[in-house]
Design an enzyme around this catalytic site. Structure first.
Site, PDB file in Angstrom:
ATOM      1  N   ARG A 143      28.481  82.140  49.042  1.00  0.00           N
ATOM      2  CA  ARG A 143      28.231  81.350  47.583  1.00  0.00           C
ATOM      3  C   ARG A 143      26.814  81.515  47.251  1.00  0.00           C
ATOM      4  NH1 ARG A 143      30.977  78.205  51.652  1.00  0.00           N
ATOM      5  NH2 ARG A 143      33.075  77.766  51.173  1.00  0.00           N
ATOM      6  N   LYS A 189      29.174  74.825  53.317  1.00  0.00           N
ATOM      7  CA  LYS A 189      29.639  73.540  53.202  1.00  0.00           C
ATOM      8  C   LYS A 189      29.710  72.699  54.343  1.00  0.00           C
ATOM      9  CE  LYS A 189      32.272  74.568  48.919  1.00  0.00           C
ATOM     10  NZ  LYS A 189      33.529  74.330  48.037  1.00  0.00           N
ATOM     11  N   HIS A 229      30.741  83.400  41.599  1.00  0.00           N
ATOM     12  CA  HIS A 229      31.916  83.077  42.318  1.00  0.00           C
ATOM     13  C   HIS A 229      32.830  84.296  42.145  1.00  0.00           C
ATOM     14  CE1 HIS A 229      33.785  80.299  44.753  1.00  0.00           C
ATOM     15  NE2 HIS A 229      35.023  80.487  44.062  1.00  0.00           N
ATOM     16  N   ARG A 276      32.127  86.958  44.541  1.00  0.00           N
ATOM     17  CA  ARG A 276      32.532  86.660  46.026  1.00  0.00           C
ATOM     18  C   ARG A 276      34.140  87.013  45.853  1.00  0.00           C
ATOM     19  NH1 ARG A 276      32.119  82.416  50.231  1.00  0.00           N
ATOM     20  NH2 ARG A 276      33.611  81.030  50.189  1.00  0.00           N
ATOM     21  N   HIS A 326      35.693  79.657  54.843  1.00  0.00           N
ATOM     22  CA  HIS A 326      36.980  78.820  54.292  1.00  0.00           C
ATOM     23  C   HIS A 326      37.312  77.844  55.327  1.00  0.00           C
ATOM     24  CE1 HIS A 326      38.086  81.558  50.719  1.00  0.00           C
ATOM     25  NE2 HIS A 326      37.183  80.714  50.290  1.00  0.00           N
ATOM     26  N   TYR A 350      43.345  85.728  47.898  1.00  0.00           N
ATOM     27  CA  TYR A 350      43.175  86.844  47.735  1.00  0.00           C
ATOM     28  C   TYR A 350      44.308  87.853  47.923  1.00  0.00           C
ATOM     29  CZ  TYR A 350      38.628  84.382  47.416  1.00  0.00           C
ATOM     30  OH  TYR A 350      37.701  83.766  47.129  1.00  0.00           O
TER      31      TYR A 350
END
Length: 318
Positions: free
Chosen positions: A169, A193, A264, A267, A290, A299
């Site tokens: 990110r 995150k 993004h 990404r 994730h 994806y």
């Protein structure tokens, strides 16, 4: 509201200031919890607090003055107001999740006796396939970024190469310190995150860009405010996300026919190309950081859609 028309922007600061004292105090407690206990990012805190401001304002308009007056119907009513104002289903789904997080905290913190949001369902958002670069467009974008032999040009090349090579990110990119790059193993240590750390590999092209930046670029921009930051802004401080986004948009805009995407989107492109190259879903999930495999599975839909498009153009009986 007419189709495609955006809902009017709300002044959240003014709305927050007009809340009854009891509701305002609960909101202040919740914001402290998000920042200090849950350790949420600034972006997440703004989003969650903004959602709760809207909900509590709705409760206040119904005559409520404290959190114990919240009911499941209050939550559903506020979401219905949002839906009627033209808010997208994906946004409604996110706000529903945000409300459930808030009401669960209210129960744990003793502000309510029950979790009134436990039975709140989320509207199912439409899955929109993200635009991605094809491999040729990605290669061209990397080359575009490499064209300027200046300190900023070398930095911009590294921004593009690292984002595409790792799929990290943009917030993770600008947070990198020099020591986060293990050049002997060609991996970067990323803080993602929820302050979760992961290690992501990068390739030879990114290594060349990194070597070029550290050898001939960074020292020319570095100053007292640089610290250990890997990537620097024009004034020598740590590169900010906005500047990194501008670099990505500018580099990709120079590629004929490429979609208008930012970090993004780069990404998304990296993840799609990994899957198309034979990487398994679990590996891509780990690389991207994730929490849920369901997020990564988006994806696979992108890859299948690109396969369909290629088939339609290439097969004689398509």
């Amino acid at each position: 509201m007419a189709a495609g028309q955006r809902p009017p922007r709300v002044d959240l600061i003014a709305v927050r200031g007009s809340l009854p004292a009891g509701l305002g105090a609960v909101l202040d407690d919740y914001e402290r919890h998000l920042r200090l206990e849950a350790n949420r990012s600034e972006h997440t805190v703004r989003a969650y607090v903004g959602d709760v401001v809207g909900l509590l304002d709705h409760l206040a308009k119904l005559g409520g003055t404290n959190a114990r007056q919240l009911e499941l119907g209050t939550l559903r009513g506020w979401l219905a107001v949002q839906r009627n104002a033209g808010v997208a289903r994906t946004t409604l789904a996110r706000r529903s999740a945000s409300l459930r997080t808030f009401t669960a905290w209210l129960r744990r913190a003793g502000h309510t006796d029950t979790d009134v949001g436990a039975l709140l369902a989320s509207p199912r958002g439409h899955r929109i396939l993200p635009p991605v670069l094809d491999v040729a467009e990605a290669t061209s974008a990397m080359q575009t970024a490499a064209d300027r032999e200046t300190p900023l040009g070398r930095r911009d090349r590294l921004i593009m190469e690292l984002l595409y090579a790792t799929g990290i990110r943009v917030s993770e990119l600008v947070g990198l310190d020099i020591d986060d790059a293990d050049r002997s193993r060609r991996v970067v240590r990323v803080l993602g995150k929820g302050n979760k750390q992961r290690t992501v590999p990068y390739g030879q092209a990114a290594e060349w860009a990194l070597d070029d930046w550290l050898a001939q670029g960074r020292a020319q921009l570095a100053g007292p405010s640089s610290g250990a930051a890997l990537l620097l802004g024009a004034r020598g401080g740590r590169l900010d996300q906005r500047a990194a986004r501008e670099v990505v948009h500018r580099s990709i805009a120079a590629v004929p026919g490429a979609p208008d995407i930012g970090p993004h989107g780069l990404r998304h492109s990296a993840a799609t190309h990994l899957l198309e190259g034979g990487a398994d879903l679990r590996t891509v999930q780990e690389l991207l950081g994730h929490a849920s495999l369901a997020t990564t599975q988006l994806y696979t839909h992108v890859s299948v859609e690109r396969l369909r498009q290629t088939y339609a153009k290439a097969h004689p009986r398509a």
